[in-house]
Design a protein around this motif. Structure first.
Motif, PDB file in Angstrom:
ATOM      1  N   ARG A 298       0.843  -1.261  -0.125  1.00  0.00           N
ATOM      2  CA  ARG A 298       0.075   0.012  -0.062  1.00  0.00           C
ATOM      3  C   ARG A 298       0.814   1.213  -0.165  1.00  0.00           C
ATOM      4  NH1 ARG A 298      -4.772   2.933   2.358  1.00  0.00           N
ATOM      5  NH2 ARG A 298      -5.951   0.896   2.214  1.00  0.00           N
ATOM      6  N   SER A 299       1.909   1.328   0.907  1.00  0.00           N
ATOM      7  CA  SER A 299       2.639   2.449   0.871  1.00  0.00           C
ATOM      8  C   SER A 299       3.485   2.735  -0.208  1.00  0.00           C
ATOM      9  CB  SER A 299       3.660   2.209   2.032  1.00  0.00           C
ATOM     10  OG  SER A 299       4.968   1.266   1.587  1.00  0.00           O
ATOM     11  N   GLN A 300       3.882   1.714  -1.166  1.00  0.00           N
ATOM     12  CA  GLN A 300       4.594   1.940  -2.370  1.00  0.00           C
ATOM     13  C   GLN A 300       3.625   2.421  -3.446  1.00  0.00           C
ATOM     14  OE1 GLN A 300       7.490   1.912  -1.155  1.00  0.00           O
ATOM     15  NE2 GLN A 300       8.463   1.193  -2.940  1.00  0.00           N
ATOM     16  N   VAL A 301       2.231   1.650  -3.272  1.00  0.00           N
ATOM     17  CA  VAL A 301       1.333   2.231  -4.354  1.00  0.00           C
ATOM     18  C   VAL A 301       0.869   3.573  -4.185  1.00  0.00           C
ATOM     19  CG1 VAL A 301      -1.122   1.651  -5.101  1.00  0.00           C
ATOM     20  CG2 VAL A 301       0.551  -0.132  -4.926  1.00  0.00           C
ATOM     21  N   GLU A 302       0.705   3.980  -3.053  1.00  0.00           N
ATOM     22  CA  GLU A 302       0.262   5.422  -2.870  1.00  0.00           C
ATOM     23  C   GLU A 302       1.360   6.559  -3.071  1.00  0.00           C
ATOM     24  OE1 GLU A 302      -3.529   5.043   0.101  1.00  0.00           O
ATOM     25  OE2 GLU A 302      -1.456   5.325   1.130  1.00  0.00           O
ATOM     26  N   ILE A 303       2.574   6.051  -2.872  1.00  0.00           N
ATOM     27  CA  ILE A 303       3.679   6.844  -3.347  1.00  0.00           C
ATOM     28  C   ILE A 303       3.577   6.940  -5.056  1.00  0.00           C
ATOM     29  CG2 ILE A 303       6.112   7.118  -3.780  1.00  0.00           C
ATOM     30  CD1 ILE A 303       6.397   5.656  -1.055  1.00  0.00           C
ATOM     31  N   GLU A 304       3.527   5.932  -5.624  1.00  0.00           N
ATOM     32  CA  GLU A 304       3.175   5.843  -7.197  1.00  0.00           C
ATOM     33  C   GLU A 304       2.117   6.748  -7.585  1.00  0.00           C
ATOM     34  OE1 GLU A 304       4.331   4.957 -11.231  1.00  0.00           O
ATOM     35  OE2 GLU A 304       5.429   5.153  -9.348  1.00  0.00           O
ATOM     36  N   LEU A 305       0.809   6.499  -6.770  1.00  0.00           N
ATOM     37  CA  LEU A 305      -0.301   7.313  -7.306  1.00  0.00           C
ATOM     38  C   LEU A 305      -0.046   8.693  -7.015  1.00  0.00           C
ATOM     39  CD1 LEU A 305      -3.149   5.394  -5.344  1.00  0.00           C
ATOM     40  CD2 LEU A 305      -2.660   5.470  -7.978  1.00  0.00           C
ATOM     41  N   ASN A 306       0.827   9.242  -6.394  1.00  0.00           N
ATOM     42  CA  ASN A 306       1.046  10.822  -5.913  1.00  0.00           C
ATOM     43  C   ASN A 306       2.337  11.375  -6.667  1.00  0.00           C
ATOM     44  OD1 ASN A 306      -1.509  11.557  -4.331  1.00  0.00           O
ATOM     45  ND2 ASN A 306      -0.710   9.594  -3.337  1.00  0.00           N
ATOM     46  N   GLY A 307       2.984  10.319  -7.403  1.00  0.00           N
ATOM     47  CA  GLY A 307       4.232  10.725  -8.077  1.00  0.00           C
ATOM     48  C   GLY A 307       4.041  11.177  -9.416  1.00  0.00           C
ATOM     49  N   VAL A 308       5.343  11.541  -9.918  1.00  0.00           N
ATOM     50  CA  VAL A 308       5.257  11.957 -11.298  1.00  0.00           C
ATOM     51  C   VAL A 308       5.879  10.886 -12.103  1.00  0.00           C
ATOM     52  CG1 VAL A 308       6.242  13.678 -12.958  1.00  0.00           C
ATOM     53  CG2 VAL A 308       5.709  14.452 -10.688  1.00  0.00           C
ATOM     54  N   GLY A 309       4.986   9.962 -12.744  1.00  0.00           N
ATOM     55  CA  GLY A 309       5.445   8.690 -13.534  1.00  0.00           C
ATOM     56  C   GLY A 309       5.190   9.294 -14.929  1.00  0.00           C
ATOM     57  N   ASP A 310       6.427   9.720 -15.383  1.00  0.00           N
ATOM     58  CA  ASP A 310       6.272  10.255 -17.216  1.00  0.00           C
ATOM     59  C   ASP A 310       7.819  10.375 -17.549  1.00  0.00           C
ATOM     60  OD1 ASP A 310       5.243  11.227 -19.263  1.00  0.00           O
ATOM     61  OD2 ASP A 310       3.930  12.653 -18.229  1.00  0.00           O
ATOM     62  N   ASN A 311       7.729  10.423 -18.652  1.00  0.00           N
ATOM     63  CA  ASN A 311       8.982  10.739 -19.292  1.00  0.00           C
ATOM     64  C   ASN A 311       8.884  11.470 -20.655  1.00  0.00           C
ATOM     65  OD1 ASN A 311      11.977  10.505 -19.685  1.00  0.00           O
ATOM     66  ND2 ASN A 311      11.561   8.907 -21.231  1.00  0.00           N
ATOM     67  N   PRO A 312       9.467  12.787 -21.354  1.00  0.00           N
ATOM     68  CA  PRO A 312      10.522  13.073 -20.149  1.00  0.00           C
ATOM     69  C   PRO A 312       9.649  14.302 -19.126  1.00  0.00           C
ATOM     70  CG  PRO A 312      10.394  14.287 -22.197  1.00  0.00           C
ATOM     71  CD  PRO A 312       9.316  13.230 -22.530  1.00  0.00           C
ATOM     72  N   ILE A 313      10.309  14.746 -18.290  1.00  0.00           N
ATOM     73  CA  ILE A 313       9.738  15.357 -17.171  1.00  0.00           C
ATOM     74  C   ILE A 313      10.245  16.760 -17.226  1.00  0.00           C
ATOM     75  CG2 ILE A 313       9.449  15.600 -14.738  1.00  0.00           C
ATOM     76  CD1 ILE A 313       9.310  12.875 -14.454  1.00  0.00           C
ATOM     77  N   PHE A 314       9.234  17.885 -17.261  1.00  0.00           N
ATOM     78  CA  PHE A 314       9.701  19.215 -17.478  1.00  0.00           C
ATOM     79  C   PHE A 314       9.470  19.841 -16.014  1.00  0.00           C
ATOM     80  CE2 PHE A 314       7.699  17.597 -21.067  1.00  0.00           C
ATOM     81  CZ  PHE A 314       8.633  17.896 -22.271  1.00  0.00           C
ATOM     82  N   VAL A 315      10.654  20.789 -15.817  1.00  0.00           N
ATOM     83  CA  VAL A 315      10.648  21.340 -14.368  1.00  0.00           C
ATOM     84  C   VAL A 315      10.661  22.981 -14.817  1.00  0.00           C
ATOM     85  CG1 VAL A 315      11.730  21.681 -12.142  1.00  0.00           C
ATOM     86  CG2 VAL A 315      12.020  19.538 -13.405  1.00  0.00           C
ATOM     87  N   PRO A 316       9.268  23.682 -14.791  1.00  0.00           N
ATOM     88  CA  PRO A 316       9.247  25.053 -15.245  1.00  0.00           C
ATOM     89  C   PRO A 316      10.019  25.857 -14.606  1.00  0.00           C
ATOM     90  CG  PRO A 316       7.058  23.959 -15.225  1.00  0.00           C
ATOM     91  CD  PRO A 316       8.107  22.840 -14.603  1.00  0.00           C
ATOM     92  N   GLU A 317      10.099  25.866 -13.122  1.00  0.00           N
ATOM     93  CA  GLU A 317      10.800  26.738 -12.246  1.00  0.00           C
ATOM     94  C   GLU A 317      12.329  26.772 -12.634  1.00  0.00           C
ATOM     95  OE1 GLU A 317       9.959  23.181  -9.556  1.00  0.00           O
ATOM     96  OE2 GLU A 317       9.190  24.168 -11.297  1.00  0.00           O
ATOM     97  N   LEU A 318      12.783  25.719 -13.264  1.00  0.00           N
ATOM     98  CA  LEU A 318      14.160  25.472 -13.529  1.00  0.00           C
ATOM     99  C   LEU A 318      14.470  25.634 -15.130  1.00  0.00           C
ATOM    100  CD1 LEU A 318      15.454  22.568 -11.031  1.00  0.00           C
ATOM    101  CD2 LEU A 318      15.506  25.377 -10.781  1.00  0.00           C
ATOM    102  N   LYS A 319      13.418  25.684 -16.113  1.00  0.00           N
ATOM    103  CA  LYS A 319      13.449  25.593 -17.234  1.00  0.00           C
ATOM    104  C   LYS A 319      14.224  24.553 -18.008  1.00  0.00           C
ATOM    105  CE  LYS A 319      11.515  29.929 -17.977  1.00  0.00           C
ATOM    106  NZ  LYS A 319      10.243  29.982 -18.491  1.00  0.00           N
ATOM    107  N   LEU A 320      13.875  23.464 -17.123  1.00  0.00           N
ATOM    108  CA  LEU A 320      14.532  21.930 -17.349  1.00  0.00           C
ATOM    109  C   LEU A 320      13.723  20.978 -17.828  1.00  0.00           C
ATOM    110  CD1 LEU A 320      17.715  20.981 -16.803  1.00  0.00           C
ATOM    111  CD2 LEU A 320      16.664  20.292 -14.381  1.00  0.00           C
ATOM    112  N   THR A 321      14.447  20.305 -18.868  1.00  0.00           N
ATOM    113  CA  THR A 321      13.678  19.052 -19.392  1.00  0.00           C
ATOM    114  C   THR A 321      14.751  17.755 -18.819  1.00  0.00           C
ATOM    115  OG1 THR A 321      12.834  20.191 -21.249  1.00  0.00           O
ATOM    116  CG2 THR A 321      12.985  17.735 -21.636  1.00  0.00           C
TER     117      THR A 321
END
Length: 507
Positions: A298-321
């Motif tokens: 459960r603990s692992q699944v809930e981390i995943e449910l609330n995480g950023v599972g994607d690729n690529p990932i964009f970080v606007p505050e750092l203007k970073l891909t």
């Protein structure tokens, strides 16, 4: 009550409410703003010709292929087409609804780069009951659940198929009838809709919800069997388990002790053995171990449910891909393999108590095979055969999938989680588990009918519920109907609900 998806507060219970009980959802206003900010950054980078994987490049083995402006416009459509490559029967509606909710929650972080229209369309699909038709098989759990999520994403182009108001329709017709505008796909939108382990995680969350309720029912069945076998009650003293320290065992022992409160066996007046067999006195330790395994999952699944599972990932505050592998399903697959094994283990224990209830050499004076005229009648002899069949199948299914990687995409994707296999087999393990426990419940109720003492309040209520569905076996009859009724009863959680109304909530 509408559930707000903001990227950080999605629990197993909330996901089940959305998926199984059709709770409405909304995207948090701050999440929508994050999505807009991220999209603006992505469009700026596109205008500046910055190379971004899966946006203006090919994918997988073709990631070094740079796309021109015209190809960027069309690429997402063909990406979805060629990834919608699953096979088999449609996944259950609740699994797909949960996957859509999980994908919305990923987008809510504002790191996926899709247009807001994509996320808001998924919200409308959930709220208006448009569920994509998604083949159950085809995902290797990295780069996420590409095949099923791509099949779902076809609806974003007005294609594919969907269930709507009990009908299976073309995606275009379902969206039109529901009054949902079709957003189409622009740069990045398609990949942002599919590149995460959302379906296997959604299935795992639903399985955890059901596993936790199954384990409580396993404690109820155990309490009934232990009482029917005139068990020594000392092994269920919580102090014994506190001295060892495992949380699951402490909870399990407390639950069993609560279930047998009011039993004549707790007074010390009835003769019991000094020590019972392991299948009785080890019950808190074994079910407790399963509780701990499922709690970790459960603990692992809930981390995943609330995480950023994607690729690529964009970080606007750092203007970073950032490119990486946050779609990798292993963080969910491995603990869910363990959770499935835990359910099988509890069923093995259940069958051993069933054996003691029916075996005249072990049953503490109960009639042979719980039959009224043993020899002429066979009682529940064959019920054990059925339980054994189910358990052998569970053991086969308990082989971990998370170590079964087969390289894909010309070895660009040379380690994959196979987490979808884990999720699919856990569904089968649970289905069998309902049957095994249902048979123990039936045998325990039959055995308690033969005893001339007062069982605990929990056991009495459980037997009462069982008798609403299955009669006492006075003379032999075909048992398949009883087995199927008991399996359905366990799956429904009616026994658990009625027992908790009587003795309070189990831990």
């Amino acid at each position: 009550m509408t559930i707000t998806l903001n990227g950080s507060e999605l629990t197993v219970e909330k996901l089940v409410a959305i998926a199984r009980f059709n709770e409405k959802v909304e995207l948090a206003p701050e999440a929508l703003e994050r999505i807009k900010v991220c999209r603006a950054m992505l469009e700026e980078k596109l205008a500046n010709k910055e190379i971004m994987y899966g946006t203006n490049t090919g994918i997988g083995e073709f990631s070094e292929k740079i796309l021109n402006d015209e190809q960027v416009k069309e690429f997402q459509k063909y990406l979805i087409y060629n990834h919608a490559a699953g096979i088999g029967d449609p996944a259950p509606i609740e699994h797909v609804r949960a996957a859509l909710a999980g994908r919305i929650n990923v987008h809510a972080h504002g790191n996926s780069g899709c247009r807001p229209e994509i996320t808001l369309t998924l919200v409308e699909m959930l709220n208006k009951g448009v569920t994509p038709v998604v083949c159950q098989k085809g995902s290797v759990g990295a780069s996420g659940d590409l095949a099923p999520m791509a099949q779902a994403a076809l609806l974003l182009m007005g294609e594919g198929e969907a269930f709507y108001n009990g009908e299976r329709l073309s995606g275009h017709d379902a969206m039109e009838r529901a009054g949902i505008p079709i957003p189409g796909l622009q740069a990045r939108d398609g990949l942002a809709a599919i590149n995460g382990s959302n379906l296997l995680t959604a299935m795992s969350a639903i399985h955890i919800y059901d596993m936790e309720r199954f384990l409580k029912q396993a404690e109820i069945a155990a309490a009934m069997s232990i009482e029917a076998l005139l068990g020594n009650m000392k092994p269920y003293n919580s102090k014994l388990h506190e001295l060892r320290g495992f949380k699951g065992a402490i909870t399990s022992a407390k639950n069993i002790a609560t279930l047998v409160e009011g039993s004549d066996l707790t007074t010390g007046k009835m003769k019991t053995k000094v020590q019972d067999a392991y299948s009785m006195r080890s019950t808190p330790q074994v079910i407790g171990t399963a509780r701990d395994a499922v709690a970790y999952a459960r603990s692992q699944v809930e981390i995943e449910l609330n995480g950023v599972g994607d690729n690529p990932i964009f970080v606007p505050e750092l203007k970073l891909t950032l490119t990486g592998a946050n779609f990798q399903g292993s963080p969910v697959a491995l603990p869910m393999d363990m959770a499935g094994i835990a359910i099988t283990m509890v069923c093995v224990l259940s069958e051993r108590r069933l054996n003691r209830l029916t075996n005249p050499a072990l049953s503490q004076g109960l009639p042979d095979f719980l039959a009224h005229e043993p020899g002429f009648y066979s009682g529940l002899m064959l019920s054990q055969y059925t339980a054994d069949h189910l358990i052998v199948e569970q053991r086969i299914l308990s082989t971990p999938a998370s170590i079964q990687s087969i390289p894909a995409a010309a070895d660009q994707e040379d380690f994959v989680s196979m987490g979808m296999n884990t999720a699919l087999k856990n569904g089968q393990i649970l289905d069998n588990a309902y049957g095994v426990l249902g048979i123990e419940f039936m045998a325990a109720a039959q055995a308690l009918d033969f005893r001339e003492f007062t069982p605990g309040k929990g056991s009495l209520k459980a037997r009462e519920v069982i008798r609403r569905h299955v009669d006492h076996l006075e003379v032999d009859r075909p048992l398949y109907n009883d087995h199927n009724k008991m399996k359905a009863l366990v799956k429904s959680n009616e026994i658990l609900e009625e027992v908790e109304k009587t003795i309070g909530n189990l831990g």
